[in-house]
Each structure stands twice: as structure tokens, then as C-alpha cells.
Write a protein that holds these residues in place. Structure first.
Motif, PDB file in Angstrom:
ATOM      1  N   LYS A   2     -36.483 -28.215  12.510  1.00  0.00           N
ATOM      2  CA  LYS A   2     -35.798 -29.177  11.654  1.00  0.00           C
ATOM      3  C   LYS A   2     -35.427 -28.534  10.317  1.00  0.00           C
ATOM      4  CE  LYS A   2     -35.957 -32.747  14.350  1.00  0.00           C
ATOM      5  NZ  LYS A   2     -34.737 -33.350  14.888  1.00  0.00           N
ATOM      6  N   LEU A   3     -34.212 -28.845   9.871  1.00  0.00           N
ATOM      7  CA  LEU A   3     -33.723 -28.388   8.572  1.00  0.00           C
ATOM      8  C   LEU A   3     -33.460 -29.624   7.727  1.00  0.00           C
ATOM      9  CD1 LEU A   3     -32.633 -26.307   6.576  1.00  0.00           C
ATOM     10  CD2 LEU A   3     -30.474 -26.310   7.833  1.00  0.00           C
ATOM     11  N   TYR A   4     -34.197 -29.720   6.639  1.00  0.00           N
ATOM     12  CA  TYR A   4     -34.109 -30.880   5.764  1.00  0.00           C
ATOM     13  C   TYR A   4     -33.453 -30.465   4.450  1.00  0.00           C
ATOM     14  CZ  TYR A   4     -37.497 -33.312   8.770  1.00  0.00           C
ATOM     15  OH  TYR A   4     -38.133 -33.907   9.821  1.00  0.00           O
ATOM     16  N   GLY A   5     -32.527 -31.278   3.969  1.00  0.00           N
ATOM     17  CA  GLY A   5     -31.903 -31.029   2.679  1.00  0.00           C
ATOM     18  C   GLY A   5     -32.612 -31.823   1.599  1.00  0.00           C
ATOM     19  N   LEU A   6     -32.906 -31.174   0.487  1.00  0.00           N
ATOM     20  CA  LEU A   6     -33.544 -31.831  -0.662  1.00  0.00           C
ATOM     21  C   LEU A   6     -32.594 -31.720  -1.845  1.00  0.00           C
ATOM     22  CD1 LEU A   6     -36.122 -33.104  -1.964  1.00  0.00           C
ATOM     23  CD2 LEU A   6     -36.813 -30.767  -2.545  1.00  0.00           C
ATOM     24  N   ALA A 112     -31.144 -28.036  -2.995  1.00  0.00           N
ATOM     25  CA  ALA A 112     -29.797 -27.701  -3.475  1.00  0.00           C
ATOM     26  C   ALA A 112     -29.204 -28.876  -4.248  1.00  0.00           C
ATOM     27  CB  ALA A 112     -28.888 -27.350  -2.305  1.00  0.00           C
ATOM     28  N   ILE A 113     -28.789 -28.629  -5.475  1.00  0.00           N
ATOM     29  CA  ILE A 113     -28.207 -29.688  -6.286  1.00  0.00           C
ATOM     30  C   ILE A 113     -26.868 -30.158  -5.726  1.00  0.00           C
ATOM     31  CG2 ILE A 113     -27.027 -28.175  -7.948  1.00  0.00           C
ATOM     32  CD1 ILE A 113     -27.987 -30.271 -10.121  1.00  0.00           C
ATOM     33  N   LYS A 114     -26.110 -29.258  -5.097  1.00  0.00           N
ATOM     34  CA  LYS A 114     -24.779 -29.600  -4.580  1.00  0.00           C
ATOM     35  C   LYS A 114     -24.790 -29.836  -3.070  1.00  0.00           C
ATOM     36  CE  LYS A 114     -21.898 -29.405  -8.108  1.00  0.00           C
ATOM     37  NZ  LYS A 114     -20.916 -30.459  -8.353  1.00  0.00           N
ATOM     38  N   LEU A 115     -25.913 -30.189  -2.535  1.00  0.00           N
ATOM     39  CA  LEU A 115     -26.073 -30.352  -1.093  1.00  0.00           C
ATOM     40  C   LEU A 115     -25.068 -31.330  -0.500  1.00  0.00           C
ATOM     41  CD1 LEU A 115     -28.320 -29.633   1.215  1.00  0.00           C
ATOM     42  CD2 LEU A 115     -28.900 -32.025   0.889  1.00  0.00           C
ATOM     43  N   LEU A 116     -24.835 -32.445  -1.171  1.00  0.00           N
ATOM     44  CA  LEU A 116     -23.999 -33.506  -0.604  1.00  0.00           C
ATOM     45  C   LEU A 116     -22.511 -33.210  -0.705  1.00  0.00           C
ATOM     46  CD1 LEU A 116     -25.959 -36.610  -1.914  1.00  0.00           C
ATOM     47  CD2 LEU A 116     -26.184 -35.436   0.284  1.00  0.00           C
ATOM     48  N   ASP A 117     -22.139 -32.274  -1.566  1.00  0.00           N
ATOM     49  CA  ASP A 117     -20.720 -31.974  -1.773  1.00  0.00           C
ATOM     50  C   ASP A 117     -20.195 -30.892  -0.840  1.00  0.00           C
ATOM     51  OD1 ASP A 117     -20.959 -33.705  -3.881  1.00  0.00           O
ATOM     52  OD2 ASP A 117     -21.162 -32.139  -5.390  1.00  0.00           O
ATOM     53  N   GLY A 118     -21.082 -30.168  -0.201  1.00  0.00           N
ATOM     54  CA  GLY A 118     -20.633 -28.989   0.530  1.00  0.00           C
ATOM     55  C   GLY A 118     -20.928 -29.032   2.020  1.00  0.00           C
ATOM     56  N   ASP A 125     -30.718 -31.871   9.208  1.00  0.00           N
ATOM     57  CA  ASP A 125     -31.109 -32.973  10.087  1.00  0.00           C
ATOM     58  C   ASP A 125     -31.399 -34.242   9.300  1.00  0.00           C
ATOM     59  OD1 ASP A 125     -31.215 -31.524  12.687  1.00  0.00           O
ATOM     60  OD2 ASP A 125     -32.692 -30.323  11.596  1.00  0.00           O
ATOM     61  N   ARG A 126     -31.934 -34.086   8.108  1.00  0.00           N
ATOM     62  CA  ARG A 126     -32.261 -35.213   7.242  1.00  0.00           C
ATOM     63  C   ARG A 126     -31.948 -34.839   5.797  1.00  0.00           C
ATOM     64  NH1 ARG A 126     -34.465 -39.971   9.824  1.00  0.00           N
ATOM     65  NH2 ARG A 126     -35.528 -39.305  11.686  1.00  0.00           N
ATOM     66  N   ILE A 127     -31.699 -35.847   4.984  1.00  0.00           N
ATOM     67  CA  ILE A 127     -31.452 -35.637   3.556  1.00  0.00           C
ATOM     68  C   ILE A 127     -32.502 -36.407   2.755  1.00  0.00           C
ATOM     69  CG2 ILE A 127     -29.818 -35.909   1.642  1.00  0.00           C
ATOM     70  CD1 ILE A 127     -28.741 -34.022   3.771  1.00  0.00           C
ATOM     71  N   TRP A 128     -33.225 -35.670   1.926  1.00  0.00           N
ATOM     72  CA  TRP A 128     -34.165 -36.282   0.984  1.00  0.00           C
ATOM     73  C   TRP A 128     -33.545 -36.186  -0.405  1.00  0.00           C
ATOM     74  CZ3 TRP A 128     -38.661 -32.904   3.166  1.00  0.00           C
ATOM     75  CH2 TRP A 128     -39.203 -33.517   4.304  1.00  0.00           C
ATOM     76  N   VAL A 129     -33.553 -37.288  -1.142  1.00  0.00           N
ATOM     77  CA  VAL A 129     -32.963 -37.331  -2.478  1.00  0.00           C
ATOM     78  C   VAL A 129     -34.053 -37.644  -3.504  1.00  0.00           C
ATOM     79  CG1 VAL A 129     -31.441 -38.666  -3.987  1.00  0.00           C
ATOM     80  CG2 VAL A 129     -30.617 -37.925  -1.754  1.00  0.00           C
ATOM     81  N   VAL A 130     -34.060 -36.860  -4.586  1.00  0.00           N
ATOM     82  CA  VAL A 130     -34.977 -37.089  -5.703  1.00  0.00           C
ATOM     83  C   VAL A 130     -34.178 -37.747  -6.825  1.00  0.00           C
ATOM     84  CG1 VAL A 130     -36.593 -36.022  -7.328  1.00  0.00           C
ATOM     85  CG2 VAL A 130     -36.258 -35.002  -5.053  1.00  0.00           C
ATOM     86  N   VAL A 131     -34.689 -38.851  -7.343  1.00  0.00           N
ATOM     87  CA  VAL A 131     -34.031 -39.528  -8.460  1.00  0.00           C
ATOM     88  C   VAL A 131     -35.024 -39.695  -9.606  1.00  0.00           C
ATOM     89  CG1 VAL A 131     -32.352 -40.760  -7.015  1.00  0.00           C
ATOM     90  CG2 VAL A 131     -34.539 -41.851  -7.563  1.00  0.00           C
ATOM     91  N   ALA A 132     -34.478 -39.798 -10.796  1.00  0.00           N
ATOM     92  CA  ALA A 132     -35.285 -40.023 -12.001  1.00  0.00           C
ATOM     93  C   ALA A 132     -34.454 -40.844 -12.977  1.00  0.00           C
ATOM     94  CB  ALA A 132     -35.679 -38.685 -12.635  1.00  0.00           C
ATOM     95  N   GLN A 163     -24.688 -43.053  -5.501  1.00  0.00           N
ATOM     96  CA  GLN A 163     -24.109 -42.152  -4.501  1.00  0.00           C
ATOM     97  C   GLN A 163     -25.188 -41.293  -3.851  1.00  0.00           C
ATOM     98  OE1 GLN A 163     -21.223 -40.538  -7.297  1.00  0.00           O
ATOM     99  NE2 GLN A 163     -19.541 -41.250  -6.008  1.00  0.00           N
ATOM    100  N   PHE A 164     -26.115 -40.790  -4.663  1.00  0.00           N
ATOM    101  CA  PHE A 164     -27.231 -40.022  -4.104  1.00  0.00           C
ATOM    102  C   PHE A 164     -28.032 -40.887  -3.132  1.00  0.00           C
ATOM    103  CE2 PHE A 164     -27.071 -36.907  -7.752  1.00  0.00           C
ATOM    104  CZ  PHE A 164     -26.997 -35.754  -6.975  1.00  0.00           C
ATOM    105  N   ARG A 165     -28.380 -42.097  -3.571  1.00  0.00           N
ATOM    106  CA  ARG A 165     -29.208 -42.984  -2.741  1.00  0.00           C
ATOM    107  C   ARG A 165     -28.511 -43.340  -1.426  1.00  0.00           C
ATOM    108  NH1 ARG A 165     -33.555 -45.704  -5.245  1.00  0.00           N
ATOM    109  NH2 ARG A 165     -33.828 -45.185  -7.436  1.00  0.00           N
ATOM    110  N   ALA A 166     -27.186 -43.564  -1.483  1.00  0.00           N
ATOM    111  CA  ALA A 166     -26.439 -43.959  -0.290  1.00  0.00           C
ATOM    112  C   ALA A 166     -26.445 -42.853   0.772  1.00  0.00           C
ATOM    113  CB  ALA A 166     -24.995 -44.306  -0.675  1.00  0.00           C
ATOM    114  N   ALA A 167     -26.571 -41.609   0.352  1.00  0.00           N
ATOM    115  CA  ALA A 167     -26.543 -40.480   1.283  1.00  0.00           C
ATOM    116  C   ALA A 167     -27.920 -40.111   1.820  1.00  0.00           C
ATOM    117  CB  ALA A 167     -25.940 -39.268   0.579  1.00  0.00           C
ATOM    118  N   ALA A 168     -28.952 -40.773   1.325  1.00  0.00           N
ATOM    119  CA  ALA A 168     -30.327 -40.335   1.605  1.00  0.00           C
ATOM    120  C   ALA A 168     -30.923 -40.970   2.852  1.00  0.00           C
ATOM    121  CB  ALA A 168     -31.211 -40.665   0.404  1.00  0.00           C
ATOM    122  N   ASP A 169     -31.677 -40.151   3.593  1.00  0.00           N
ATOM    123  CA  ASP A 169     -32.561 -40.694   4.627  1.00  0.00           C
ATOM    124  C   ASP A 169     -33.855 -41.177   3.973  1.00  0.00           C
ATOM    125  OD1 ASP A 169     -31.147 -40.132   7.203  1.00  0.00           O
ATOM    126  OD2 ASP A 169     -31.197 -38.104   6.397  1.00  0.00           O
ATOM    127  N   ALA A 170     -34.203 -40.567   2.844  1.00  0.00           N
ATOM    128  CA  ALA A 170     -35.375 -40.987   2.076  1.00  0.00           C
ATOM    129  C   ALA A 170     -35.123 -40.682   0.608  1.00  0.00           C
ATOM    130  CB  ALA A 170     -36.625 -40.255   2.556  1.00  0.00           C
TER     131      ALA A 170
END
Length: 197
Positions: A2-6, A112-118, A125-132, A163-170
Motif C-alpha cells: 500500500k502507498l499512502y499519501g500524506l 508531500a505538500i502538493k500531493l493533491l495537485d499532481g 491507495d489512500r490520502i491522509w490529510v493533516v489540518v491545523a 478542499q483538503f478535507r474533501a480529498a481525504a480518506d482520513a
């Protein structure tokens, strides 16, 4: 495997979360570190950046000065896109190479900060998003020596929280309480990691 994007906004605390995932057993690749490598003198990335932006982005040692390059591209979306077109294909190639070298039961996390743009998003396989909270992000940027005007410019260049949250699996909230963040990371890891045989 599994390859997870953070991913997440600048100063959201991605590196803190990545370190916590590493403690839980993930193999973590930092896309920003790969970008650093691909900007070193003698690389294809270095040559393309100097050809595109000129020698004004170089330091006295003739290496790319990241602060000068940032000042050049963050104020101009077209220049930022051009830089990404130079560097993103190299990052993807390095990530895929790393994935091919790991055992099938491994979990590889790409920070990767630009994970969702590229294009890299397509291989995850999954996208994890960190928000603050924005206030916390501005405080973290100030602690790095980035002035308020430049911090606001950088934040304006990235996706919104929604936008970050909408793209996230978590979604992992990193509001500065380290232990609470650690609990959230552990919950996400247990929920989304692949089932082990």
C-alpha cells in the motif's frame, strides 16, 4: 503493498504526523527531501531551474538558494506551476522506485505538500490529510522565520481546508496538542492500514 499519501497545508504539522507514522511501522518518504536532492548542482532539475529562472536564484556557492527560489515563485502562480512541472516527474519516479524495492506487506507513506495537485495522487491507495487552525499555522511559520506577509502569500497559494478535507480518506487534526495528535494518528493507522496475514 500500500502507498499512502500524506498531505496538508504548509505548517499544518505533516512532518510531525509522518514521524508518528514511522514509529507505528510505516516507511516514510519526504517529497520535499526528494525535491532538495533534485535541485542539487549537477542534476537535471538544477539545470532546468537555472535555465527557467536564471542565476538570480543561486547562492554564492552556485547552489540553488531555496529562499530566493521561493521568493521568485510564490508571488507568481505561473512560475510556481513551471517549477512544479520540472520537479514533480522526478519525485514520482523516485517514489515508484522506492515502492518497487519494499516488501509486499510494507506500508509506504509519501509526505508531500502538493500531493493533491499532481500526478502522484494517482498512484496513492489512500490520502491522509493533516489540518491545523490558521492561527497555529501562522505561528509555526513565524517560528521558522517566515514573515506574516510571506506566510499569507504561501497560504494563499495552496488549497483551502475544505478542499483538503474533501480529498481525504482520513483527516488528522494537528492543533498543537501532541498527545491528542498521536491518538488521532494511531486511530487512522489502525483504521486504514492493510490487514496483515
Amino acid at each position: 503493498m500500500k502507498l499512502y499519501g500524506l498531505t496538508g497545508g504548509i505548517a499544518s504539522g505533516k512532518s510531525t504526523v509522518a514521524a508518528m507514522l514511522r514509529e507505528l511501522g510505516a516507511k516514510v518518504l519526504d517529497a520535499d527531501a526528494i525535491v532538495h536532492d533534485e535541485q542539487l548542482r549537477g542534476t537535471v532539475g538544477y539545470s532546468a531551474i537555472v535555465q527557467t529562472f536564471g542565476t538570480k536564484v543561486l547562492g554564492e556557492d552556485r547552489e540553488i538558494d531555496r529562499a530566493k527560489l521561493a521568493a521568485e515563485v510564490f508571488a507568481d502562480p505561473a512560475k510556481l506551476r513551471r517549477l512544479e512541472q520540472i520537479l514533480h516527474p522526478r519525485v514520482i519516479a523516485r517514489v515508484l522506485e522506492a515502492r518497487s524495492m519494499l516488501p509486499s506487506d510494507a506500508v509506504l507513506v509519501v509526505e508531500a505538500i502538493k500531493l493533491l495537485d499532481g500526478e502522484i495522487r494517482k498512484v496513492c491507495d489512500r490520502i491522509w490529510v493533516v489540518v491545523a487552525p490558521r492561527k497555529v499555522m501562522l505561528e509555526r511559520l513565524a517560528a521558522r522565520g517566515i514573515g506574516e506577509r510571506e506566510a499569507e502569500l504561501r497560504l494563499a497559494q495552496q488549497l483551502t481546508d475544505d478542499q483538503f478535507r474533501a480529498a481525504a480518506d482520513a483527516v488528522i487534526v494537528n492543533d498543537g496538542d501532541r498527545e491528542r495528535t498521536r491518538e488521532r494518528v494511531r486511530d487512522v493507522w489502525l483504521e486504514l492500514r492493510p490487514t496483515r496475514a
